[in-house]
Write a protein that holds these residues in place. Structure first.
Motif, PDB file in Angstrom:
ATOM      1  N   LEU A  16      -2.352   8.590  -3.795  1.00  0.00           N
ATOM      2  CA  LEU A  16      -3.230   7.753  -4.615  1.00  0.00           C
ATOM      3  C   LEU A  16      -3.161   8.264  -6.053  1.00  0.00           C
ATOM      4  O   LEU A  16      -3.405   9.435  -6.318  1.00  0.00           O
ATOM      5  CB  LEU A  16      -4.670   7.832  -4.092  1.00  0.00           C
ATOM      6  N   LEU A  17      -2.820   7.389  -6.979  1.00  0.00           N
ATOM      7  CA  LEU A  17      -2.588   7.761  -8.374  1.00  0.00           C
ATOM      8  C   LEU A  17      -3.561   7.049  -9.299  1.00  0.00           C
ATOM      9  O   LEU A  17      -3.872   5.875  -9.096  1.00  0.00           O
ATOM     10  CB  LEU A  17      -1.157   7.391  -8.778  1.00  0.00           C
ATOM     11  N   ALA A  72      -0.761  -6.412   3.007  1.00  0.00           N
ATOM     12  CA  ALA A  72      -0.952  -7.238   1.809  1.00  0.00           C
ATOM     13  C   ALA A  72      -1.812  -6.505   0.777  1.00  0.00           C
ATOM     14  O   ALA A  72      -1.501  -6.514  -0.418  1.00  0.00           O
ATOM     15  CB  ALA A  72      -1.589  -8.571   2.185  1.00  0.00           C
ATOM     16  N   LEU A  73      -2.879  -5.864   1.235  1.00  0.00           N
ATOM     17  CA  LEU A  73      -3.746  -5.134   0.310  1.00  0.00           C
ATOM     18  C   LEU A  73      -3.018  -3.914  -0.262  1.00  0.00           C
ATOM     19  O   LEU A  73      -3.130  -3.617  -1.461  1.00  0.00           O
ATOM     20  CB  LEU A  73      -5.035  -4.708   1.004  1.00  0.00           C
ATOM     21  N   LEU A  74      -2.259  -3.216   0.564  1.00  0.00           N
ATOM     22  CA  LEU A  74      -1.484  -2.078   0.071  1.00  0.00           C
ATOM     23  C   LEU A  74      -0.500  -2.525  -1.016  1.00  0.00           C
ATOM     24  O   LEU A  74      -0.308  -1.832  -2.007  1.00  0.00           O
ATOM     25  CB  LEU A  74      -0.743  -1.392   1.217  1.00  0.00           C
ATOM     26  N   ALA A  75       0.097  -3.695  -0.841  1.00  0.00           N
ATOM     27  CA  ALA A  75       1.032  -4.226  -1.847  1.00  0.00           C
ATOM     28  C   ALA A  75       0.322  -4.540  -3.156  1.00  0.00           C
ATOM     29  O   ALA A  75       0.852  -4.269  -4.241  1.00  0.00           O
ATOM     30  CB  ALA A  75       1.739  -5.463  -1.310  1.00  0.00           C
ATOM     31  N   VAL A  76      -0.887  -5.093  -3.071  1.00  0.00           N
ATOM     32  CA  VAL A  76      -1.671  -5.382  -4.280  1.00  0.00           C
ATOM     33  C   VAL A  76      -1.992  -4.080  -5.003  1.00  0.00           C
ATOM     34  O   VAL A  76      -1.836  -3.969  -6.219  1.00  0.00           O
ATOM     35  CB  VAL A  76      -2.967  -6.156  -3.931  1.00  0.00           C
ATOM     36  N   TRP A  77      -2.443  -3.088  -4.257  1.00  0.00           N
ATOM     37  CA  TRP A  77      -2.763  -1.804  -4.871  1.00  0.00           C
ATOM     38  C   TRP A  77      -1.521  -1.162  -5.482  1.00  0.00           C
ATOM     39  O   TRP A  77      -1.587  -0.564  -6.555  1.00  0.00           O
ATOM     40  CB  TRP A  77      -3.381  -0.863  -3.847  1.00  0.00           C
ATOM     41  N   ALA A  78      -0.377  -1.256  -4.815  1.00  0.00           N
ATOM     42  CA  ALA A  78       0.864  -0.665  -5.329  1.00  0.00           C
ATOM     43  C   ALA A  78       1.300  -1.329  -6.634  1.00  0.00           C
ATOM     44  O   ALA A  78       1.943  -0.701  -7.474  1.00  0.00           O
ATOM     45  CB  ALA A  78       1.971  -0.770  -4.288  1.00  0.00           C
ATOM     46  N   THR A  84      -2.814   3.062  -8.870  1.00  0.00           N
ATOM     47  CA  THR A  84      -1.802   2.593  -7.936  1.00  0.00           C
ATOM     48  C   THR A  84      -1.622   3.575  -6.786  1.00  0.00           C
ATOM     49  O   THR A  84      -2.277   4.613  -6.719  1.00  0.00           O
ATOM     50  CB  THR A  84      -0.477   2.347  -8.691  1.00  0.00           C
ATOM     51  N   LEU A  85      -0.741   3.234  -5.894  1.00  0.00           N
ATOM     52  CA  LEU A  85      -0.371   4.144  -4.824  1.00  0.00           C
ATOM     53  C   LEU A  85       1.137   4.105  -4.655  1.00  0.00           C
ATOM     54  O   LEU A  85       1.801   3.152  -5.060  1.00  0.00           O
ATOM     55  CB  LEU A  85      -1.085   3.817  -3.513  1.00  0.00           C
TER      56      LEU A  85
END
Length: 128
Positions: A16-17, A72-78, A84-85
């Motif tokens: 997590l960044l 899908a949520l991980l992609a949005v966060w990335a 970002t992550l």
């Protein structure tokens, strides 16, 4: 009637960044998120030297979650430009999700050294 075999658990790990003002990029690691598929189990571990203010964006995102973030949520966060992550390369199969997350945190806390050093998990020296 035979039941199909259970899908093998897959553990995905993400660093997590958050925003690093000096560099103008989200490069400050504040924790590790682990997601186990297909069970939906998840765990987060915060880096101990990070203050609550720096980790707040991620703490706010994850507060109150009862289900693991889906793809899908991980992609949005990335795709976020400020908080970002980044998915970590998988390690040797860990015994469980908690062990995988804590091992990833340990790896983030070890200072980088250009000299190969054998870690507790036996990685490091390619000739070793």
């Amino acid at each position: 009637m035979d039941r199909p075999p259970a899908a093998a658990a897959r553990i995905r790990l993400f660093v997590l960044l958050t925003w690093t003002a000096d560099l103008g990029l989200p490069l400050t690691a504040v924790g590790v998120l682990g997601v186990e598929e297909p069970s939906g189990a998840w765990r987060v571990s915060w880096l101990p030297q990070i203050g609550t203010d720096q980790g707040r964006p991620w703490r706010d995102r994850l507060a109150g979650r009862t289900a693991a973030p889906d793809g899908a949520l991980l992609a949005v966060w990335a795709a976020s430009s400020t908080c970002t992550l980044d998915e970590l390369a998988p390690l040797a199969p860990p015994p469980d999700l908690s062990t995988a997350v804590e091992a990833a945190v340990d790896d983030l806390l070890v200072p980088w050294d250009p000299q190969p050093v054998r870690s507790r998990r036996g990685r490091g020296d390619p000739d070793g």
